[in-house]
Design an enzyme around this catalytic site. Structure first.
Site, PDB file in Angstrom:
ATOM      1  N   HIS A 268       0.855  -1.186   0.000  1.00  0.00           N
ATOM      2  CA  HIS A 268       0.000   0.000   0.000  1.00  0.00           C
ATOM      3  C   HIS A 268       0.886   1.229   0.000  1.00  0.00           C
ATOM      4  O   HIS A 268       1.972   1.233   0.601  1.00  0.00           O
ATOM      5  CB  HIS A 268      -0.923   0.009   1.220  1.00  0.00           C
ATOM      6  CG  HIS A 268      -2.049   0.988   1.116  1.00  0.00           C
ATOM      7  ND1 HIS A 268      -1.910   2.306   1.458  1.00  0.00           N
ATOM      8  CD2 HIS A 268      -3.331   0.835   0.697  1.00  0.00           C
ATOM      9  CE1 HIS A 268      -3.071   2.936   1.257  1.00  0.00           C
ATOM     10  NE2 HIS A 268      -3.938   2.066   0.795  1.00  0.00           N
ATOM     11  N   GLU A 321      -7.707  -5.117  -0.542  1.00  0.00           N
ATOM     12  CA  GLU A 321      -8.290  -5.775  -1.698  1.00  0.00           C
ATOM     13  C   GLU A 321      -8.437  -7.294  -1.539  1.00  0.00           C
ATOM     14  O   GLU A 321      -9.424  -7.878  -1.993  1.00  0.00           O
ATOM     15  CB  GLU A 321      -7.464  -5.486  -2.956  1.00  0.00           C
ATOM     16  CG  GLU A 321      -7.747  -4.126  -3.573  1.00  0.00           C
ATOM     17  CD  GLU A 321      -6.902  -3.030  -2.962  1.00  0.00           C
ATOM     18  OE1 GLU A 321      -5.972  -3.373  -2.194  1.00  0.00           O
ATOM     19  OE2 GLU A 321      -7.151  -1.851  -3.237  1.00  0.00           O
TER      20      GLU A 321
END
Length: 385
Positions: A268, A321
Site C-alpha cells: 500500500h 483488496e
C-alpha cells in the site's frame, strides 16, 4: 510576504506523496501506525459496531446520530433511492459498457435531470440535499446497470431495508441473509473514506472550481475505475485462482516477483504495517469459513514471508483488496461488481469531501516543471501550400 516568494515554485515528490495540500475535519490515515479514522472515531470500530447510515450521518454532520435522528435520516435517504424516469429509460443503452463505465454517464444524466447547480452558486443546505440525492441514487444505478447487462430487469429499491440490505436486494432480487448483510455493511463502512486517495483528490479539485456536485462525482468515478485504485479486489481473487493449490504458492509468487509483476492485494502506498481494513475483513471472512478463506489465509502468510525474503527492507503486507474480494465472493457478488460496490460506499466519502471543499473558494491550481526544448526557439518558415 512579497509576491515573488508567494509564487515561488516548490518541488514535490512524484505522486505528491506525503504532501499536505489542505486541512480536513473528515478523517485521516496514519500509515505508520496502521490506523485510520472517520472524524474522531476509529473507522474499523465503526464498521464493527455501527450501521452504514450511522457513518453516513457522521461524515455529513460531524457527529453520530441519536436514535431519532437516525430514523429520520434513514427515511430521508431511502426516499431518494428511486430514479427519475428519464434516467431509468437511458440505462439499457448505458449497461452495455458495464456498471462502472455506465455509472459515469448515468450520473451526468441524473445531475442534468435533477437540475444540479454549481456548488459556487448554492448554499450549504442545497449542497447537502444534492449530495444526499446522489449518494442514495448511486447503488440503484449500479445494480440496475449490472442487471440490465445480464439481460435481467432492474429491481426497484425498498424503503423498508437498510442501505446495505437494499443494495444486495437490488443486486439479486432476493432479500439477503442477515449474515451477508452485516458482512457487506462492514465492508461498505470500511471503504467510505481513506484520506486523499486519487479519486477523493480528483473530486476535491473539481469542487474547487465551483462545479456542480455530480461533475465532481463523475471525475471521482473516472479515477476509481483505474486498476491501480479501485480495480484490485477482483484481480486479487484472480490471483488466488491462478495459484490454485497450496503447493503452488511459493513457485507462483517467486516467479511473479522475479518477473517484476505486482502481487495484487499486497502493499500500500500509505501503510507500512498491516492494513487495518484487511485485518477487519479477514475476521469477517473467517466467520464464514470454508476452503476459500483457508486458502486466502495460507496465501497471505506465504506471500508476506516471500516478499520479506525477495524484497528485504520493504514493508509489504496485505491491503484491503484481498479480503474485500474474499468477503464479496462469499456474499455472492459477481466479480465484475466488486469495484462498483466499492464505489457505492466511497460516494459518501467523496460527497463529504466535496461539501467540505465547497466551503473554501480557493481553486486548486498547482504548477508543473517544463522539461521540453528550451524556448523561445526560432519559428520555422511555413512551407508553401
Amino acid at each position: 510576504m512579497p509576491i515573488a516568494e508567494v509564487n515561488a515554485p516548490i518541488d514535490a515528490p512524484r505522486g505528491l506523496a506525503g504532501v499536505i495540500v489542505t486541512e480536513t475535519r473528515l478523517g485521516d490515515v496514519r500509515g505508520a501506525e496502521g490506523f485510520y479514522h472517520y472524524r474522531q472515531y476509529s473507522a474499523v470500530e465503526l464498521a464493527a459496531a455501527r450501521s452504514f447510515e450511522d457513518v453516513w450521518y457522521l461524515m455529513f454532520h460531524g457527529q453520530l446520530p441519536s436514535t431519532a435522528q437516525l430514523a429520520t435520516f434513514r427515511d430521508e435517504t431511502a426516499a431518494l433511492r428511486a430514479l427519475p424516469a428519464a434516467v431509468r429509460d437511458a440505462l439499457p443503452a448505458l449497461a452495455r459498457a458495464g456498471a462502472l463505465s455506465g455509472l459515469r454517464t448515468a450520473l451526468s444524466l441524473l445531475g442534468a435531470t435533477a437540475g444540479f447547480r454549481p456548488l459556487y452558486d448554492i448554499d450549504a443546505g442545497r449542497r447537502r440535499v444534492d449530495a444526499l440525492a446522489a449518494c442514495a441514487a448511486v447503488p440503484t444505478l449500479i445494480t440496475a446497470l449490472h442487471r440490465l447487462g445480464q439481460g435481467l430487469q432492474p429491481v426497484e429499491p425498498r424503503a423498508d431495508l437498510g442501505h446495505a440490505a437494499n443494495y444486495l436486494y437490488m443486486l439479486t432480487g432476493e432479500e439477503p441473509e442477515p449474515d451477508r448483510v452485516r458482512a457487506i455493511e462492514a465492508y461498505l463502512i470500511s471503504t467510505i473514506d481513506h484520506g486523499f486517495n486519487a479519486s477523493t483528490f480528483t473530486a476535491r479539485v473539481i469542487a474547487s472550481t465551483g462545479a456542480d456536485l455530480v461533475a465532481c462525482l463523475v471525475g471521482a468515478v473516472g479515477a476509481l475505475s483505474g486498476p491501480l485504485h479501485g480495480g484490485a479486489p477482483s484481480r486479487a481473487l484472480d490471483m488466488l485462482d491462478a495459484i490454485g493449490t497450496p503447493d503452488r504458492i511459493d513457485s507462483w509468487i517467486r516467479d511473479s516477483v522475479l518477473r517484476g509483476d505486482r502481487i495484487m492485494g499486497f502493499g500500500h502506498s500509505v501503510y507500512r504495517t498491516e492494513d487495518p481494513r484487511s485485518r477487519m475483513l479477514r475476521g469477517v471472512a473467517e466467520q464464514f469459513g470454508g476452503p476459500l478463506v483457508d486458502f486466502a489465509v495460507q496465501v497471505e502468510a506465504r506471500v508476506e514471508a516471500l516478499l520479506a525474503e525477495l524484497k528485504p527492507g520493504r514493508e509489504l503486507h496485505t491491503n484491503v483488496e484481498l479480503y474485500a474480494g474474499v468477503v464479496m465472493e462469499l456474499c455472492g457478488l459477481p466479480r465484475e461488481m466488486f469495484t462498483p460496490t466499492f464505489c457505492a460506499a466511497r460516494v459518501v466519502g467523496w460527497s463529504a469531501n466535496i461539501l467540505e471543499q465547497a466551503e473554501d473558494s480557493k481553486i486548486i491550481r498547482p504548477a508543473a516543471r517544463y522539461v521540453g526544448p528550451p524556448p523561445p526557439q526560432p519559428l520555422p518558415t511555413a512551407e508553401p501550400r
